[in-house]
Scaffold this active site. Sequence first.
Site, PDB file in Angstrom:
ATOM      1  N   GLY A 223       0.841  -1.184   0.000  1.00  0.00           N
ATOM      2  CA  GLY A 223       0.000   0.000   0.000  1.00  0.00           C
ATOM      3  C   GLY A 223       0.878   1.236   0.000  1.00  0.00           C
ATOM      4  O   GLY A 223       2.076   1.163   0.272  1.00  0.00           O
TER       5      GLY A 223
ATOM      6  N   GLN B 113       3.041   9.820   1.781  1.00  0.00           N
ATOM      7  CA  GLN B 113       4.351   9.185   1.608  1.00  0.00           C
ATOM      8  C   GLN B 113       5.091   9.672   0.365  1.00  0.00           C
ATOM      9  O   GLN B 113       6.282   9.392   0.217  1.00  0.00           O
ATOM     10  CB  GLN B 113       4.204   7.659   1.554  1.00  0.00           C
ATOM     11  CG  GLN B 113       3.752   7.068   2.887  1.00  0.00           C
ATOM     12  CD  GLN B 113       3.585   5.570   2.789  1.00  0.00           C
ATOM     13  OE1 GLN B 113       2.550   5.094   2.367  1.00  0.00           O
ATOM     14  NE2 GLN B 113       4.627   4.823   3.156  1.00  0.00           N
TER      15      GLN B 113
ATOM     16  N   CYS C  14       7.008  -0.665   6.823  1.00  0.00           N
ATOM     17  CA  CYS C  14       6.485   0.503   6.105  1.00  0.00           C
ATOM     18  C   CYS C  14       7.573   1.009   5.161  1.00  0.00           C
ATOM     19  O   CYS C  14       8.738   1.091   5.541  1.00  0.00           O
ATOM     20  CB  CYS C  14       6.114   1.588   7.110  1.00  0.00           C
ATOM     21  SG  CYS C  14       5.506   3.111   6.356  1.00  0.00           S
ATOM     22  N   LEU C  15       7.161   1.365   3.949  1.00  0.00           N
ATOM     23  CA  LEU C  15       8.135   1.886   2.982  1.00  0.00           C
ATOM     24  C   LEU C  15       8.779   3.178   3.480  1.00  0.00           C
ATOM     25  O   LEU C  15       9.875   3.521   3.048  1.00  0.00           O
ATOM     26  CB  LEU C  15       7.453   2.135   1.633  1.00  0.00           C
ATOM     27  CG  LEU C  15       7.001   0.887   0.871  1.00  0.00           C
ATOM     28  CD1 LEU C  15       6.161   1.284  -0.342  1.00  0.00           C
ATOM     29  CD2 LEU C  15       8.193   0.040   0.439  1.00  0.00           C
TER      30      LEU C  15
ATOM     31  N   HIS D 153      -3.343   0.499   8.280  1.00  0.00           N
ATOM     32  CA  HIS D 153      -2.022   1.136   8.160  1.00  0.00           C
ATOM     33  C   HIS D 153      -2.074   2.313   7.177  1.00  0.00           C
ATOM     34  O   HIS D 153      -1.543   3.394   7.470  1.00  0.00           O
ATOM     35  CB  HIS D 153      -1.025   0.073   7.695  1.00  0.00           C
ATOM     36  CG  HIS D 153       0.383   0.547   7.479  1.00  0.00           C
ATOM     37  ND1 HIS D 153       1.444   0.098   8.234  1.00  0.00           N
ATOM     38  CD2 HIS D 153       0.907   1.414   6.576  1.00  0.00           C
ATOM     39  CE1 HIS D 153       2.555   0.695   7.813  1.00  0.00           C
ATOM     40  NE2 HIS D 153       2.266   1.484   6.799  1.00  0.00           N
ATOM     41  N   GLU D 154      -2.733   2.123   6.045  1.00  0.00           N
ATOM     42  CA  GLU D 154      -2.777   3.193   5.037  1.00  0.00           C
ATOM     43  C   GLU D 154      -3.612   4.379   5.509  1.00  0.00           C
ATOM     44  O   GLU D 154      -3.234   5.534   5.300  1.00  0.00           O
ATOM     45  CB  GLU D 154      -3.309   2.662   3.701  1.00  0.00           C
ATOM     46  CG  GLU D 154      -2.436   1.584   3.057  1.00  0.00           C
ATOM     47  CD  GLU D 154      -0.955   1.921   3.028  1.00  0.00           C
ATOM     48  OE1 GLU D 154      -0.599   3.098   2.822  1.00  0.00           O
ATOM     49  OE2 GLU D 154      -0.143   1.006   3.238  1.00  0.00           O
TER      50      GLU D 154
ATOM     51  N   HIS E 123      -1.717   6.554   7.827  1.00  0.00           N
ATOM     52  CA  HIS E 123      -0.815   7.501   7.152  1.00  0.00           C
ATOM     53  C   HIS E 123      -1.530   8.818   6.859  1.00  0.00           C
ATOM     54  O   HIS E 123      -0.955   9.898   7.010  1.00  0.00           O
ATOM     55  CB  HIS E 123      -0.321   6.918   5.817  1.00  0.00           C
ATOM     56  CG  HIS E 123       0.906   6.077   5.944  1.00  0.00           C
ATOM     57  ND1 HIS E 123       2.097   6.541   6.469  1.00  0.00           N
ATOM     58  CD2 HIS E 123       1.147   4.790   5.565  1.00  0.00           C
ATOM     59  CE1 HIS E 123       3.009   5.573   6.412  1.00  0.00           C
ATOM     60  NE2 HIS E 123       2.462   4.500   5.885  1.00  0.00           N
TER      61      HIS E 123
HETATM   62 ZN    ZN Z   1       3.417   2.716   5.625  1.00  0.00          ZN
END
Ligand code: ZN
Length: 195
Positions: free
Chosen positions: A57, A62, A112-113, A154-155, A158
């Site tokens: 995701g 981000q 997480c990226l 999680h998304e 963000h």
């Molecule tokens: Zn993340």
Amino acid sequence: MTSRPLHGAVGQTLRIREVGDPVLRERAREVAPGELPALQGLIDELIATMRAAGGAGLAANQVGELVRVAVAEVPEGGNPRYPYKPPIPLTVMVNPVIEPLGPETLPIIEGCLSVPALRGELERFAAVRVRYLDRHGEAREDTFEGLSAGTFQHEVDHLDGILFLDRVSDPRTFMTWEQFERLHREPWLARIAAP
Ligand code: ZN
């Protein structure tokens, strides 16, 4: 609707912001349906960036955009970062809202990226309903369970400026990706698979 592509891998990839960047700590704003035509390029870029990074995701924060737009996808056969995740069809969410479908939670070791190399354990609701607009402004509603439910929580976090780091209740569960693979992945998967 049928003439519109459902998705495109046509976007450029964007630089992913990393923890410490203040944009990850801001709340993204709601999008008006009339803004969607101007956001199609960003949506394609989010999809392309998520796929190139092997993420499950990606939220607009981000890539430095403070609008409530996020994407999620786990291809059939898993993804390179999360080979154990069940498939999620490509989902583009505008103004997503999460509703837990019960009090049950699931311990998830997340990554997480935007938080390179680090993982940690936190609790997520085990089943959720997600309401959102798709990229064309159509109202959608899906329900997800287990690890997929965790991905959507999680998304949406963000978009509220929340990172998984904030939800790790025991800091001793932080681990590098390498140690996750070496020591923690199999016991954790066995733990969450137990009835
Ligand atoms: Zn993340």
